[in-house]
Design a protein around this motif. Structure first.
Motif, PDB file in Angstrom:
ATOM      1  N   TRP A  14      63.062  33.634   1.043  1.00  0.00           N
ATOM      2  CA  TRP A  14      63.868  32.498   0.577  1.00  0.00           C
ATOM      3  C   TRP A  14      63.037  31.551  -0.276  1.00  0.00           C
ATOM      4  O   TRP A  14      63.538  30.947  -1.226  1.00  0.00           O
ATOM      5  N   ASP A  28      60.179  31.867   7.272  1.00  0.00           N
ATOM      6  CA  ASP A  28      60.696  32.300   5.971  1.00  0.00           C
ATOM      7  C   ASP A  28      61.121  33.766   6.026  1.00  0.00           C
ATOM      8  O   ASP A  28      60.325  34.639   6.381  1.00  0.00           O
ATOM      9  N   THR A  48      63.917  37.198   4.543  1.00  0.00           N
ATOM     10  CA  THR A  48      64.411  37.900   3.358  1.00  0.00           C
ATOM     11  C   THR A  48      65.885  38.230   3.449  1.00  0.00           C
ATOM     12  O   THR A  48      66.428  38.896   2.572  1.00  0.00           O
ATOM     13  N   GLN A  52      70.313  32.238   4.104  1.00  0.00           N
ATOM     14  CA  GLN A  52      69.144  31.391   4.266  1.00  0.00           C
ATOM     15  C   GLN A  52      69.583  30.037   4.798  1.00  0.00           C
ATOM     16  O   GLN A  52      70.695  29.567   4.519  1.00  0.00           O
ATOM     17  N   ASN A  96      71.975  33.924   0.316  1.00  0.00           N
ATOM     18  CA  ASN A  96      70.678  34.049  -0.346  1.00  0.00           C
ATOM     19  C   ASN A  96      70.914  34.669  -1.721  1.00  0.00           C
ATOM     20  O   ASN A  96      71.143  35.875  -1.841  1.00  0.00           O
ATOM     21  N   TRP A  99      68.952  37.753  -2.797  1.00  0.00           N
ATOM     22  CA  TRP A  99      68.885  38.854  -1.830  1.00  0.00           C
ATOM     23  C   TRP A  99      68.870  40.192  -2.565  1.00  0.00           C
ATOM     24  O   TRP A  99      69.666  40.433  -3.475  1.00  0.00           O
TER      25      TRP A  99
END
Length: 536
Positions: A109, A184, A186, A190, A203, A206
């Motif tokens: 993110w 944090d 992936t 987010q 996100n 992504w």
């Protein structure tokens, strides 16, 4: 990947423009176009605020569900328990040494690129912390190291060809779990702070492409780790994972306008056997007890239709050559095997079916377990060929009912059964001391279906004293990938314990909130690219 498919569809639409088929589907930068109709429906998820959310160390059921929206592993475990690549682009492995190559299009993110160092740090956090719910998956990892910025090598102390199934462990950016509210990640969502309120937003970077119709999730803070169910009932929480067959016997059934979704699991219900009993130590006797079970009926009734019947201790049941996996009771075969087994073990071999006077193990008037056989089972028991004391946790009403149905199945082939219901603490103590003939057990296996805790002579769940070098060799060969079919055959012939079923997981969601909801065993957000919302 989903976005590549959408990009291809958009390109075809653009080509159709040349033949007056319609408008093009490409954006100004020739990239894929987001055509999903985003839902504005409320979607709330519980969040237990107990410090920084570290997806590897947090063991609360509330936050583990939340982590599935935020974090990803190298792999995802599918509904048929295969490893599907997620953060891993490819890998090589011989069962002992594995090298994993990471995708090169993944960022956190924060915008930082995913590296092998991040993967190593996340996996080692699980490996070195016994409190981690993923710790047991890495106990046989002799080394975990980064070979380069995009390659991770893991060497195991013993072969396991299915090791990638264990690597759906969440990956977070190295060092990000030490401060802040969320490590944090992936994942497709987010966390974003709006004033004093945290929420989840899509996100935009992504690697999986565009999300489905749900792009906004409200986080509902919890002060207790067990408060999600009540918040679901009030409407504050929209998605809940709860066991249908709860440990305390209280089934989680929520009425109203909801959808209940089953997921496959590695949660095995089984019958353990005490090998100090000379009759139960005979393989044909154990085969007889297995053949007498109506597994499908047990799943449809006492296990609330939330279980998949199993003759072999793997999910799903394999299609093995030469093996017949009968989920219904086969009393004729069971009676024959019982007679042959008792003859081999020195018993009378009379199944006692003609007079029908077998002890049913019914309750006494005071509700305690009936019958006078409170010691080890034997080859005599009135007119019955074999007497068994079946130990079960009295605190779980589902298991007690299942045990009584099992007793009835064994009665049909001439076995006398006393169902020994004991409070959980007493039940555990009796297991540890070997004070049972057969016990009703449940264990959550790892996704690679490692059976060594049940089958090894020093296994942590081997309460009955089972020991077989032949079976140990078959297990080792199967874990090496040499001959899995041979293990299935050896297990069916030996029946060292008796599988009953794999309990299903349960996800409960507001009706109409998500269409095409197809969660994986360990990921409620699997396939979210295909989510739509009917709003019904």
């Amino acid at each position: 990947m989903k976005w590549k498919k959408r990009a291809l569809a958009a390109l075809l639409a653009a080509l159709c423009l040349l033949t007056a088929c319609g408008e093009g589907g490409l954006g100004g930068d020739d990239g894929p176009v987001d055509t999903v109709e985003v839902s504005d429906a409320y979607f709330g998820m519980a969040w237990y605020q107990n410090g920084t959310l570290n997806p590897v160390l947090d063991s609360t059921s509330i936050n583990r569900l939340l982590c599935e929206a935020l974090y990803e592993g190298l792999f995802e475990v599918s509904g048929n328990f295969t490893a599907q690549n997620v953060l891993c682009a490819s890998y090589t492995g011989d069962g002992t040494t594995f090298t994993f190559t990471l995708r090169d299009d993944v960022t956190f993110w924060s915008g930082e690129k995913l590296t092998a160092a991040d993967v190593v740090a996340s996996l080692q956090a699980a490996q070195y912390n016994e409190a981690s719910p993923y710790h047991n998956r890495l106990v046989e990892a002799a080394s975990i190291e980064a070979l380069s910025g995009s390659e991770v090598r893991i060497v195991l102390s013993s072969p396991n060809i299915n090791f990638p199934r264990l690597l759906d462990i969440p990956i977070y950016r190295q060092g990000s779990a030490e401060s802040g509210d969320f490590a944090d990640g992936t994942g497709p969502f987010q966390p974003v702070k709006d004033g004093n309120q945290w929420k989840l937003e899509a996100n935009e970077s992504w690697h999986g492409g565009f999300l489905g119709s749900i792009r906004h999730i409200t986080l509902v803070p919890m002060t207790r780790a067990d408060a999600a169910e009540s918040s679901f009932r009030t409407g504050d929480v929209s998605l809940l994972r709860e066991p249908r067959i709860a440990p305390d016997g209280a089934s989680t059934i929520i009425g109203g306008s909801i959808d209940t979704v089953r997921t496959a699991s590695a949660d095995l219900h089984y019958l353990g056997v005490n090998y100090s009993n000379p009759y139960l130590a005979n393989a044909k006797v154990r085969q007889a007890l297995s053949a007498a079970l109506g597994r499908q009926s047990l799943c449809d009734t006492q296990l609330q239709t939330f279980a998949a019947p199993a003759v072999l201790p793997v999910n799903p049941q394999p299609a093995a050559d030469g093996l017949t996996l009968n989920m219904s009771a086969d009393t004729e075969t069971a009676a024959r095997l019982l007679r042959e087994g008792l003859e081999q073990a020195g018993g009378a071999g009379d199944t006692g079916q003609d007079d029908g006077e077998t002890d049913t193990g019914e309750e006494d008037a005071d509700g305690e377990a009936g019958g006078t056989d409170t010691g080890s089972g034997g080859a005599s028991g009135g007119d019955a060929a074999l007497s068994i004391r079946l130990l079960v946790n009295a605190n779980n009403t589902f298991k007690v009912a299942a045990a009584e149905q099992i007793a009835a199945s064994w009665k049909a082939v001439g076995v006398s059964v006393t169902v020994d219901r004991q409070p959980y603490e007493t039940y555990v103590s009796m297991l540890q001391s070997g004070d049972f003939d057969v016990y009703y057990g449940e264990t959550l296996l790892t996704p690679d279906f490692d059976l060594r805790p049940l089958l090894s002579s020093d296994g942590s769940l081997n309460y009955g004293g089972y020991s077989s070098q032949t079976m140990s060799a078959a297990v080792a060969a199967a874990r090496s990938g040499d001959n899995l079919a041979a293990f299935y055959t050896a297990f069916a012939e030996e029946m060292p314990f008796i599988p009953i079923a794999f309990e299903c997981g349960q996800l409960i969601i507001r009706k109409g909130l998500i269409d095409n909801f197809s969660p994986a065993p360990y990921n409620a957000f699997a396939g979210l690219e295909e989510w739509t919302s009917s709003g019904e």
